[in-house]
Design a protein around this motif. Structure first.
Motif, PDB file in Angstrom:
ATOM      1  N   PRO A 117      15.780  34.835  16.623  1.00  0.00           N
ATOM      2  CA  PRO A 117      16.934  33.965  16.868  1.00  0.00           C
ATOM      3  C   PRO A 117      17.333  33.142  15.643  1.00  0.00           C
ATOM      4  CG  PRO A 117      15.453  33.853  18.738  1.00  0.00           C
ATOM      5  CD  PRO A 117      14.742  34.630  17.655  1.00  0.00           C
ATOM      6  N   LEU A 118      16.363  32.599  14.909  1.00  0.00           N
ATOM      7  CA  LEU A 118      16.670  31.838  13.700  1.00  0.00           C
ATOM      8  C   LEU A 118      17.313  32.727  12.638  1.00  0.00           C
ATOM      9  CD1 LEU A 118      13.681  29.419  12.941  1.00  0.00           C
ATOM     10  CD2 LEU A 118      16.055  28.823  13.365  1.00  0.00           C
ATOM     11  N   ILE A 119      16.794  33.923  12.487  1.00  0.00           N
ATOM     12  CA  ILE A 119      17.311  34.845  11.480  1.00  0.00           C
ATOM     13  C   ILE A 119      18.752  35.235  11.799  1.00  0.00           C
ATOM     14  CG2 ILE A 119      17.058  37.174  10.514  1.00  0.00           C
ATOM     15  CD1 ILE A 119      13.967  36.785  11.013  1.00  0.00           C
ATOM     16  N   LEU A 120      19.003  35.639  13.035  1.00  0.00           N
ATOM     17  CA  LEU A 120      20.345  36.095  13.405  1.00  0.00           C
ATOM     18  C   LEU A 120      21.368  34.959  13.370  1.00  0.00           C
ATOM     19  CD1 LEU A 120      19.515  38.517  16.360  1.00  0.00           C
ATOM     20  CD2 LEU A 120      20.080  39.102  13.994  1.00  0.00           C
ATOM     21  N   ALA A 121      21.010  33.829  13.943  1.00  0.00           N
ATOM     22  CA  ALA A 121      21.947  32.703  14.002  1.00  0.00           C
ATOM     23  C   ALA A 121      22.311  32.218  12.602  1.00  0.00           C
ATOM     24  CB  ALA A 121      21.349  31.566  14.824  1.00  0.00           C
ATOM     25  N   ALA A 125      20.786  28.753  21.834  1.00  0.00           N
ATOM     26  CA  ALA A 125      21.027  27.720  20.823  1.00  0.00           C
ATOM     27  C   ALA A 125      21.720  28.324  19.605  1.00  0.00           C
ATOM     28  CB  ALA A 125      19.711  27.061  20.411  1.00  0.00           C
ATOM     29  N   GLY A 126      21.275  29.493  19.193  1.00  0.00           N
ATOM     30  CA  GLY A 126      21.887  30.163  18.052  1.00  0.00           C
ATOM     31  C   GLY A 126      23.328  30.552  18.312  1.00  0.00           C
ATOM     32  N   LEU A 127      23.605  31.035  19.515  1.00  0.00           N
ATOM     33  CA  LEU A 127      24.983  31.397  19.867  1.00  0.00           C
ATOM     34  C   LEU A 127      25.904  30.188  19.819  1.00  0.00           C
ATOM     35  CD1 LEU A 127      24.621  33.893  22.860  1.00  0.00           C
ATOM     36  CD2 LEU A 127      25.829  34.287  20.713  1.00  0.00           C
ATOM     37  N   LEU A 128      25.455  29.082  20.380  1.00  0.00           N
ATOM     38  CA  LEU A 128      26.284  27.872  20.403  1.00  0.00           C
ATOM     39  C   LEU A 128      26.500  27.297  19.006  1.00  0.00           C
ATOM     40  CD1 LEU A 128      24.942  26.117  23.604  1.00  0.00           C
ATOM     41  CD2 LEU A 128      27.201  27.113  23.275  1.00  0.00           C
ATOM     42  N   GLY A 176      28.410  29.906  16.852  1.00  0.00           N
ATOM     43  CA  GLY A 176      29.763  30.063  17.372  1.00  0.00           C
ATOM     44  C   GLY A 176      30.648  28.865  17.095  1.00  0.00           C
ATOM     45  N   ALA A 177      30.038  27.710  16.849  1.00  0.00           N
ATOM     46  CA  ALA A 177      30.814  26.509  16.566  1.00  0.00           C
ATOM     47  C   ALA A 177      31.621  26.646  15.278  1.00  0.00           C
ATOM     48  CB  ALA A 177      29.886  25.296  16.477  1.00  0.00           C
ATOM     49  N   ALA A 178      31.213  27.518  14.387  1.00  0.00           N
ATOM     50  CA  ALA A 178      31.938  27.712  13.128  1.00  0.00           C
ATOM     51  C   ALA A 178      33.183  28.570  13.302  1.00  0.00           C
ATOM     52  CB  ALA A 178      31.017  28.351  12.089  1.00  0.00           C
ATOM     53  N   VAL A 179      33.201  29.402  14.310  1.00  0.00           N
ATOM     54  CA  VAL A 179      34.293  30.372  14.476  1.00  0.00           C
ATOM     55  C   VAL A 179      35.665  29.705  14.637  1.00  0.00           C
ATOM     56  CG1 VAL A 179      35.153  32.257  15.937  1.00  0.00           C
ATOM     57  CG2 VAL A 179      32.736  32.162  15.307  1.00  0.00           C
ATOM     58  N   PRO A 180      35.838  28.683  15.465  1.00  0.00           N
ATOM     59  CA  PRO A 180      37.171  28.060  15.566  1.00  0.00           C
ATOM     60  C   PRO A 180      37.687  27.508  14.239  1.00  0.00           C
ATOM     61  CG  PRO A 180      35.786  27.342  17.389  1.00  0.00           C
ATOM     62  CD  PRO A 180      34.897  28.089  16.435  1.00  0.00           C
ATOM     63  N   GLN A 181      36.804  26.937  13.417  1.00  0.00           N
ATOM     64  CA  GLN A 181      37.242  26.401  12.128  1.00  0.00           C
ATOM     65  C   GLN A 181      37.638  27.522  11.176  1.00  0.00           C
ATOM     66  OE1 GLN A 181      37.496  22.886  11.308  1.00  0.00           O
ATOM     67  NE2 GLN A 181      38.874  23.985   9.961  1.00  0.00           N
TER      68      GLN A 181
END
Length: 90
Positions: A61-65, A11-14, A17-22
Motif C-alpha cells: 500500500p505504501l509503495i503504490l500510494a 488510506a492510500g486511495l484517499l 486521490g486527493a491530488a487528482v482534483p488539483q
C-alpha cells in the motif's frame, strides 16, 4: 487481505486521490499561480522518502500510494513551471 492491508489501501486511495482534483483543475484552467512550488517540492520529497521506506519494508500500500502521488505531484510541478512561464510572457 487482512484488515491492516485493507486499511492501508483505503488510506492510500484517499490520500493519493486527493491530488487528482488539483491536477485536473490545473490542467483545465492552465493556471497554477496560486499553487506553492515549495509545497509541491516538499510534499514530493516526503512521498519519495515514504516510497523508499515502503520499499525497504515491502509494504505494497505504501509503495503504490506514493508512486501514484509522486506522479500526480510531478505533473503539477511541470504544469506550474510551464503555466507560470506562459503567464509571465503573455
Amino acid at each position: 487481505m487482512t484488515l491492516v492491508g485493507t486499511l492501508g489501501f483505503c488510506a492510500g486511495l484517499l490520500t493519493s486521490g486527493a491530488a487528482v482534483p488539483q491536477v485536473y483543475k490545473t490542467y483545465k484552467t492552465r493556471h497554477a499561480r496560486d499553487i506553492s512550488m515549495w509545497q509541491l517540492v516538499m510534499l514530493s520529497l516526503g512521498m519519495l522518502l515514504w516510497l523508499i521506506y515502503g520499499s525497504m519494508i515491502g509494504d505494497l500500500p505504501l509503495i503504490l500510494a506514493n508512486t501514484f502521488s509522486i506522479a500526480c505531484y510531478a505533473s503539477l510541478i511541470a504544469m506550474k513551471l510551464r503555466y507560470d512561464r506562459e503567464d509571465r510572457t503573455s
